[in-house]
Design an enzyme around this catalytic site. Structure first.
Site, PDB file in Angstrom:
ATOM      1  CE1 TYR A   4      52.589  64.119 -46.888  1.00 32.48           C
ATOM      2  CE2 TYR A   4      53.956  65.089 -48.599  1.00 32.48           C
ATOM      3  CZ  TYR A   4      53.436  63.977 -47.971  1.00 32.48           C
ATOM      4  OH  TYR A   4      53.752  62.719 -48.407  1.00 32.48           O
ATOM      5  CG  HIS A  35      50.881  59.218 -40.694  1.00 32.30           C
ATOM      6  ND1 HIS A  35      52.209  59.126 -41.008  1.00 32.30           N
ATOM      7  CD2 HIS A  35      50.584  58.143 -39.933  1.00 32.30           C
ATOM      8  CE1 HIS A  35      52.695  58.024 -40.467  1.00 32.30           C
ATOM      9  NE2 HIS A  35      51.735  57.410 -39.799  1.00 32.30           N
TER      10      HIS A  35
HETATM   11  O1  CA2 Z   1      51.195  62.079 -44.205  1.00 28.84           O
HETATM   12  C1  CA2 Z   1      52.226  62.062 -43.528  1.00 28.84           C
HETATM   13  O2  CA2 Z   1      52.414  62.772 -42.551  1.00 28.84           O
HETATM   14  C2  CA2 Z   1      53.382  61.133 -43.957  1.00 28.84           C
HETATM   15  O3  CA2 Z   1      53.968  60.610 -42.781  1.00 28.84           O
HETATM   16  C3  CA2 Z   1      54.353  62.018 -44.707  1.00 28.84           C
HETATM   17  C4  CA2 Z   1      55.499  61.246 -45.355  1.00 28.84           C
HETATM   18  C5  CA2 Z   1      54.982  60.060 -46.151  1.00 28.84           C
HETATM   19  O4  CA2 Z   1      56.074  59.278 -46.632  1.00 28.84           O
HETATM   20  C6  CA2 Z   1      54.056  59.179 -45.343  1.00 28.84           C
HETATM   21  O5  CA2 Z   1      53.585  58.138 -46.164  1.00 28.84           O
HETATM   22  C7  CA2 Z   1      52.885  59.984 -44.805  1.00 28.84           C
HETATM   23  C8  CA2 Z   1      56.302  62.149 -46.285  1.00 28.84           C
HETATM   24  C9  CA2 Z   1      56.823  63.393 -45.664  1.00 28.84           C
HETATM   25  C10 CA2 Z   1      57.346  64.277 -46.753  1.00 28.84           C
HETATM   26  O6  CA2 Z   1      57.135  65.600 -46.383  1.00 28.84           O
HETATM   27  C11 CA2 Z   1      57.161  66.543 -47.364  1.00 28.84           C
HETATM   28  C12 CA2 Z   1      56.717  67.786 -46.996  1.00 28.84           C
HETATM   29  C13 CA2 Z   1      56.691  68.788 -47.915  1.00 28.84           C
HETATM   30  C14 CA2 Z   1      57.143  68.571 -49.198  1.00 28.84           C
HETATM   31  C15 CA2 Z   1      57.592  67.336 -49.560  1.00 28.84           C
HETATM   32  C16 CA2 Z   1      57.624  66.303 -48.635  1.00 28.84           C
END
Ligand code: CA2
Length: 164
Positions: free
Chosen positions: A38, A116
């Site tokens: 991310y 995403h």
């Molecule tokens: O890639 C993306 O933007 C997602 O939407 C992010 C989601 C995931 O479940 C999707 O499959 C793809 C997860 C967001 C979690 O964000 C975090 C950020 C920093 C640390 C941990 C989690």
């Protein structure tokens, strides 16, 4: 002779078009964990750069993040009352589970771009399906935080054609 005051009629300024950015659960942790998926930019930083870009184009940008499905749905309902012209949404984990959030977007009928940070198609199979993509104007994934900027630039260039 007494001078009569004439009432000046000044037209109210046109309200700026509004765009809403919606961030789903856990995105408040951006920049603190899992940078391999991310990136290192925080959510506040992303929102600030989007707000600057929108302001330069004369558009008002609201950003909203929640870890609660109902709160996200209610924010989307409110967007209709506020005359929001377009939405940029990263539904995060709800991408793969939430019929209710999908229904909210369908109900308000506000055009939206799905974003995403990671490429959901190169990750686990359960991330390959999105409940949103078939309703979206477009989908951007795998380009990190640039995806939000690209979505906003698209909407700023096309905001007039998005009026129903
Ligand atoms: O890639 C993306 O933007 C997602 O939407 C992010 C989601 C995931 O479940 C999707 O499959 C793809 C997860 C967001 C979690 O964000 C975090 C950020 C920093 C640390 C941990 C989690």
């Amino acid at each position: 002779m007494t001078k009569r005051k004439t009432a000046k009629t000044t037209a109210a300024p046109e309200p700026k078009p509004r765009i809403l950015v919606v961030h789903g659960p856990n995105l408040n942790l951006l920049g603190t964990r899992e940078p391999e998926h991310y990136g290192r930019m925080t959510l506040s930083h992303i929102n600030l750069s989007l707000a600057r870009l929108a302001e330069a184009a004369g558009v008002e940008l609201d950003a909203f993040q929640s870890n609660h499905e109902g709160a996200l749905i209610e924010r989307i309902h409110a967007a209709r009352e506020q005359g929001v012209r377009a939405i940029i949404i990263n539904p995060a984990g709800y991408t793969h589970t939430s019929v209710a959030l999908r229904d909210a977007l369908a109900a308000v009928a506000i055009p939206f771009v799905e974003v995403h940070l990671s490429n959901i198609h190169t990750r686990e199979p359960f991330r390959h399906h999105s409940y949103f993509s078939d309703l979206a104007i477009g989908v951007i994934c795998g380009l990190g935080h640039d995806g939000y900027r690209l979505a906003l630039e698209y909407l700023l260039n096309n905001i007039d054609i998005n009026i129903e």
